[in-house]
Design an enzyme around this catalytic site. Structure first.
Site, PDB file in Angstrom:
ATOM      1  N   LYS A 122       0.859  -1.182   0.000  1.00 48.90           N
ATOM      2  CA  LYS A 122       0.000   0.000   0.000  1.00 48.90           C
ATOM      3  C   LYS A 122       0.898   1.236   0.000  1.00 48.90           C
ATOM      4  O   LYS A 122       1.672   1.463   0.929  1.00 48.90           O
ATOM      5  CB  LYS A 122      -0.914   0.010   1.226  1.00 48.90           C
ATOM      6  CG  LYS A 122      -1.861   1.211   1.263  1.00 48.90           C
ATOM      7  CD  LYS A 122      -2.778   1.124   2.477  1.00 48.90           C
ATOM      8  CE  LYS A 122      -3.721   2.312   2.547  1.00 48.90           C
ATOM      9  NZ  LYS A 122      -4.625   2.222   3.714  1.00 48.90           N
TER      10      LYS A 122
ATOM     11  N   TYR B 124     -15.012   0.715  -7.259  1.00 45.20           N
ATOM     12  CA  TYR B 124     -16.312   1.363  -7.179  1.00 45.20           C
ATOM     13  C   TYR B 124     -17.100   1.139  -8.468  1.00 45.20           C
ATOM     14  O   TYR B 124     -18.309   1.365  -8.508  1.00 45.20           O
ATOM     15  CB  TYR B 124     -16.137   2.863  -6.946  1.00 45.20           C
ATOM     16  CG  TYR B 124     -15.416   3.210  -5.663  1.00 45.20           C
ATOM     17  CD1 TYR B 124     -16.102   3.345  -4.458  1.00 45.20           C
ATOM     18  CD2 TYR B 124     -14.032   3.394  -5.642  1.00 45.20           C
ATOM     19  CE1 TYR B 124     -15.440   3.656  -3.282  1.00 45.20           C
ATOM     20  CE2 TYR B 124     -13.361   3.706  -4.462  1.00 45.20           C
ATOM     21  CZ  TYR B 124     -14.071   3.837  -3.291  1.00 45.20           C
ATOM     22  OH  TYR B 124     -13.410   4.131  -2.124  1.00 45.20           O
TER      23      TYR B 124
ATOM     24  N   GLU C 219       7.948  -6.686   1.532  1.00 45.81           N
ATOM     25  CA  GLU C 219       6.708  -6.535   2.301  1.00 45.81           C
ATOM     26  C   GLU C 219       5.807  -7.753   2.118  1.00 45.81           C
ATOM     27  O   GLU C 219       5.254  -8.294   3.087  1.00 45.81           O
ATOM     28  CB  GLU C 219       5.963  -5.268   1.865  1.00 45.81           C
ATOM     29  CG  GLU C 219       6.506  -3.975   2.426  1.00 45.81           C
ATOM     30  CD  GLU C 219       6.029  -3.710   3.853  1.00 45.81           C
ATOM     31  OE1 GLU C 219       5.410  -4.613   4.469  1.00 45.81           O
ATOM     32  OE2 GLU C 219       6.282  -2.606   4.346  1.00 45.81           O
TER      33      GLU C 219
ATOM     34  N   ARG D  48     -11.027   9.598   1.388  1.00 47.21           N
ATOM     35  CA  ARG D  48     -10.977  10.247   2.697  1.00 47.21           C
ATOM     36  C   ARG D  48     -12.155  11.194   2.880  1.00 47.21           C
ATOM     37  O   ARG D  48     -12.639  11.379   4.004  1.00 47.21           O
ATOM     38  CB  ARG D  48      -9.631  10.968   2.856  1.00 47.21           C
ATOM     39  CG  ARG D  48      -8.476   9.976   3.000  1.00 47.21           C
ATOM     40  CD  ARG D  48      -7.112  10.632   3.001  1.00 47.21           C
ATOM     41  NE  ARG D  48      -6.057   9.620   3.076  1.00 47.21           N
ATOM     42  CZ  ARG D  48      -4.792   9.824   2.763  1.00 47.21           C
ATOM     43  NH1 ARG D  48      -4.411  11.031   2.337  1.00 47.21           N
ATOM     44  NH2 ARG D  48      -3.907   8.856   2.848  1.00 47.21           N
TER      45      ARG D  48
ATOM     46  N   LYS E 170      -2.249  -1.428  -3.731  1.00 43.27           N
ATOM     47  CA  LYS E 170      -3.080  -0.231  -3.680  1.00 43.27           C
ATOM     48  C   LYS E 170      -2.201   1.005  -3.764  1.00 43.27           C
ATOM     49  O   LYS E 170      -1.225   1.095  -3.016  1.00 43.27           O
ATOM     50  CB  LYS E 170      -3.869  -0.226  -2.360  1.00 43.27           C
ATOM     51  CG  LYS E 170      -4.817   0.953  -2.189  1.00 43.27           C
ATOM     52  CD  LYS E 170      -5.542   0.865  -0.839  1.00 43.27           C
ATOM     53  CE  LYS E 170      -6.487   2.043  -0.670  1.00 43.27           C
ATOM     54  NZ  LYS E 170      -7.194   1.999   0.624  1.00 43.27           N
TER      55      LYS E 170
ATOM     56  N   LYS F 292       0.997  10.101   5.773  1.00 40.32           N
ATOM     57  CA  LYS F 292       1.156   8.705   6.168  1.00 40.32           C
ATOM     58  C   LYS F 292       2.429   8.077   5.605  1.00 40.32           C
ATOM     59  O   LYS F 292       2.555   6.854   5.541  1.00 40.32           O
ATOM     60  CB  LYS F 292      -0.078   7.905   5.737  1.00 40.32           C
ATOM     61  CG  LYS F 292      -1.380   8.469   6.300  1.00 40.32           C
ATOM     62  CD  LYS F 292      -2.550   7.526   6.095  1.00 40.32           C
ATOM     63  CE  LYS F 292      -3.825   8.088   6.743  1.00 40.32           C
ATOM     64  NZ  LYS F 292      -4.922   7.114   6.769  1.00 40.32           N
TER      65      LYS F 292
ATOM     66  N   SER G 120     -10.197   5.462  -5.071  1.00 38.91           N
ATOM     67  CA  SER G 120     -11.143   6.544  -5.308  1.00 38.91           C
ATOM     68  C   SER G 120     -10.643   7.563  -6.329  1.00 38.91           C
ATOM     69  O   SER G 120     -11.408   8.039  -7.170  1.00 38.91           O
ATOM     70  CB  SER G 120     -11.454   7.254  -3.984  1.00 38.91           C
ATOM     71  OG  SER G 120     -10.270   7.804  -3.415  1.00 38.91           O
TER      72      SER G 120
END
Length: 328
Positions: A198, A317, A237, A208, A252, A221, A278
């Site tokens: 991610k 979506y 990872e 968000r 992602k 982040k 998104s």
């Protein structure tokens, strides 16, 4: 090797039937996971302005969407929560509420559609008043105390009926902590879809907005999400997450990281998913609304790109729209 004019690559492209015969990748409704935003609102649907066509859904609306997914043949939905700000605090206490929004949403969906797969996010950012994915000590995200909360949250979600828990926090060791906790509580069959790679991306803004964390987020982040410049780090990872008990992998965002998807599939041959996030969705919708692109064509082309890169499925979506298009 033969060459032109003996070889003419256009021969097999000349007709619809021949193009279909030699097509290498065949996206299907079975490859879809519909991402939905749950809300504790009394209003069934609350549109998200930065995500055209997407609404926050209360429990009635969520169950209706789940039934529609089932009717269209979509195998699973992924639920993300919009939590009332009054329920947020620095310790993400609401994430441990067995009667909270997400456990109630899972129970409602599984009661209405027992054969539909339900995936739930395991992360603290919807529940913290600072918008981060872990508890904080000063300005530092405190990794190890966060693991205990994530593990307890995963147990609650499994008890509510979630089929797959998906840790998206990017804390070190979170998959192992969740797997150990689930096994200890006799939820050994609950699957873990790890957000294994991610990235600290600029594509998350509309999401968000949808879950109500954008205004609250202090700083960024980048201390725990991956640097977008890194490729080999994703292999490390993912290997760690597999060793800790992940059943499935996720990358992602999606389209900007197709190279990562292919690397992971080639290296590990594990079930691999992409999250068409998104920002990716919103860009296609906005360009389509302005007539700059053919929205349906680009929607399907992007879906095909994920499959061609090696994805076994896509969280998007667009899932309902793609399913309808495939049916038509």
């Amino acid at each position: 090797m033969s060459h032109f004019p003996t070889v003419r690559m256009r021969r097999t492209r000349a007709h619809d039937w021949s193009r279909r015969l030699v097509r290498e990748t065949r996206p299907a409704v079975d490859d879809l996971i519909w991402t939905l935003v749950a809300s504790d609102s009394k209003t069934e649907r609350t549109p998200v302005p930065s995500l055209p066509g997407v609404s926050r859904l209360n429990l009635d609306g969520l169950v209706k969407a789940a039934k529609e997914a089932e009717e269209l043949g979509i195998p699973a939905i992924a639920i993300f929560p919009h939590i009332d700000p009054s329920h947020k605090d620095a310790q993400a206490t609401e994430s441990l509420n067995e009667g909270g929004l997400v456990p109630e949403a899972v129970r409602a969906v599984k009661a209405a559609c027992p054969g539909l797969g339900v995936i739930v996010d395991v992360a603290l950012d919807p529940y913290t008043d600072h918008g981060h994915d872990g508890v904080m000590t000063g300005d530092i995200i405190d990794n190890d105390p966060t693991l205990n909360i994530l593990a307890e949250s995963a147990i609650i979600l499994a008890k509510s009926g979630a089929d797959i828990v998906a840790p998206s926090d990017m804390m070190d060791g979170r998959v192992g902590a969740i797997r150990d906790a689930l096994d200890e509580e006799k939820f050994g069959d609950t699957m873990i879809m790890s957000y294994a790679a991610k990235y600290a991306s600029g594509f998350y803004g509309p999401y968000r907005d949808a879950i109500g964390t954008k205004a609250a987020l202090r700083g960024d982040k980048r201390t725990y999400q991956m640097d977008p410049a890194n490729r080999s780090e994703a292999i490390r990872e993912v290997e760690l997450d597999i060793n800790e008990g992940a059943d499935m992998l996720m990358v992602k965002p999606g389209l900007p990281y197709l190279d990562i998807i292919r690397d992971l599939k080639n290296t590990f041959a594990m079930p691999t998913f992409a999250f068409q996030v998104s920002g990716e969705y919103a860009m296609i919708k906005a360009a389509g609304a302005n007539g700059w692109i053919d929205e349906d064509a680009v929607m399907m082309e992007s879906f095909g790109a994920f499959r061609r890169a090696g994805c076994d499925g896509v969280l998007t979506y667009f899932a309902r729209d793609i399913a309808r298009k495939l049916r038509a």
